[in-house]
Design a protein around this motif. Sequence first.
Motif, short mmCIF file in Angstrom:
data_model
loop_
_atom_site.label_atom_id
_atom_site.label_comp_id
_atom_site.label_asym_id
_atom_site.label_seq_id
_atom_site.Cartn_x
_atom_site.Cartn_y
_atom_site.Cartn_z
N HIS A 2 0.59 -1.35 -0.12
CA HIS A 2 -0.04 -0.06 0.12
C HIS A 2 0.74 1.48 -0.11
N ASP A 3 2.06 1.22 0.51
CA ASP A 3 2.98 2.40 0.44
C ASP A 3 4.32 1.92 0.81
N ALA A 4 5.28 2.64 0.78
CA ALA A 4 6.50 2.61 1.29
C ALA A 4 7.23 3.83 1.64
N ASP A 5 7.38 4.31 2.73
CA ASP A 5 7.89 5.72 3.00
C ASP A 5 8.84 5.30 4.29
N TRP A 26 7.24 -0.19 5.26
CA TRP A 26 6.55 -1.01 4.03
C TRP A 26 5.08 -0.92 4.51
N HIS A 27 3.95 -0.50 3.87
CA HIS A 27 2.58 -0.63 4.45
C HIS A 27 1.98 -1.82 3.74
N PHE A 28 0.91 -2.52 4.38
CA PHE A 28 -0.08 -3.40 3.94
C PHE A 28 -0.79 -3.36 4.75
N ALA A 29 -2.26 -4.27 4.39
CA ALA A 29 -3.32 -4.00 5.44
C ALA A 29 -3.89 -5.59 5.28
N SER A 30 -4.97 -5.81 6.31
CA SER A 30 -5.73 -6.76 6.21
C SER A 30 -6.71 -6.71 7.37
N HIS A 31 -7.46 -7.74 7.75
CA HIS A 31 -8.38 -7.70 8.94
C HIS A 31 -7.60 -8.23 10.13
N ARG A 32 -7.71 -7.73 11.22
CA ARG A 32 -7.15 -8.16 12.40
C ARG A 32 -7.33 -9.68 12.78
N GLY A 33 -8.77 -10.21 12.46
CA GLY A 33 -8.99 -11.66 12.48
C GLY A 33 -8.40 -12.82 11.54
N SER A 34 -7.88 -12.23 10.64
CA SER A 34 -7.29 -13.08 9.40
C SER A 34 -6.12 -13.84 10.15
N ARG A 35 -5.83 -15.22 9.41
CA ARG A 35 -4.58 -15.67 9.94
C ARG A 35 -3.20 -14.71 10.04
N LYS A 36 -3.12 -13.95 9.03
CA LYS A 36 -1.90 -13.19 9.20
C LYS A 36 -2.08 -12.19 10.50
N GLY A 37 -3.28 -11.65 10.56
CA GLY A 37 -3.32 -10.70 11.63
C GLY A 37 -3.28 -11.09 13.01
N ARG A 38 -3.61 -12.65 13.27
CA ARG A 38 -3.62 -13.34 14.46
C ARG A 38 -1.99 -13.48 14.65
N ASP A 71 -6.72 4.15 4.89
CA ASP A 71 -6.20 3.31 4.02
C ASP A 71 -7.26 2.70 3.07
N LEU A 72 -8.20 2.04 3.65
CA LEU A 72 -9.15 1.36 3.22
C LEU A 72 -10.05 2.19 2.09
N PRO A 104 -17.98 2.10 7.38
CA PRO A 104 -16.53 1.52 8.35
C PRO A 104 -16.40 0.29 8.38
N VAL A 105 -15.16 -0.41 8.51
CA VAL A 105 -14.74 -1.77 8.57
C VAL A 105 -13.81 -1.78 9.76
N PRO A 106 -14.58 -1.92 10.84
CA PRO A 106 -13.39 -1.93 12.14
C PRO A 106 -12.40 -2.93 12.16
N SER A 107 -12.58 -3.99 11.56
CA SER A 107 -11.47 -4.96 11.79
C SER A 107 -10.40 -4.70 10.82
N TRP A 108 -10.68 -3.61 9.74
CA TRP A 108 -9.42 -3.35 8.62
C TRP A 108 -8.27 -2.74 9.38
N THR A 109 -7.20 -3.41 9.23
CA THR A 109 -6.19 -2.84 10.03
C THR A 109 -4.78 -2.54 9.00
N LEU A 110 -4.10 -1.37 9.38
CA LEU A 110 -3.10 -1.03 8.43
C LEU A 110 -1.92 -1.50 9.37
N TYR A 111 -0.81 -2.17 8.71
CA TYR A 111 0.15 -2.49 9.15
C TYR A 111 1.42 -1.72 8.66
#
Length: 244
Positions: free
Chosen positions: A98-101, A105-117, A155-156, A200-207
Amino acid sequence: MSDHRAHQDSPDARPAGTPAQHADDADAQAFRELLRGLRVWDVALPSFDPATAPAEPLPLFRQWLREAAEAGVPEPHTMTLATADAAGNPSVRTLMLHDADERGWHFASHRGSRKGRELAARPRAALGFYWPAVGRQVRVNGPVTVAGPEESAADLHHRSTGALAAALVGRQSEVLGSVEELARASEAAWERARREPAAPVPSWTLYVLRPEEVEFFQGDAQRRHVRLNYRYDNGRWAQELLWP
């Protein structure tokens, strides 16, 4: 006797040398020949002189991604993300940058997804980019932090209607009952995304992955690959060449 006949009829108990076994062997051999016959970097590749590299990795990464796009690499912002669970078991998947500054390095997903957990349990990750048209790859690793809810929402909502619809479906990585169930949920999500572009999508998280190490790999047809590695050490970036 009946048990013996059942054993003979079992697909896993075929005698060696049966037509089915020969077909399996031929398929396996054809697959190996396919792999061995595939060409690697059968195109003119750009050169890379590490002596001209900038002092920090971010400008070089941006340059390489731009040059990959100009070379016709489809979706050059596609990357692999590797994480691990609490027990250290790794997993990997493909997603978009999503970005690199200066933060990372930025990416996003749901907190409850496998990668989020997994990131909640072990907040470290590795990224991999590969651009075959120019024979280049970049590897990034380091700790991962979570952006706040406002930045995650921004971000979303800066992304496409389809991205919002997918986020509204949610339940990422959960077991799906049927494709029909997904179709119904997706249709409803698309309708809402068009109706409410700021839904709104409360679970959407930017990492944000803060790099501690960034490696740039330039392939060479003669296998004289150039590998330049940046390491963050004592508040500054150090460079080192690696053997291919």
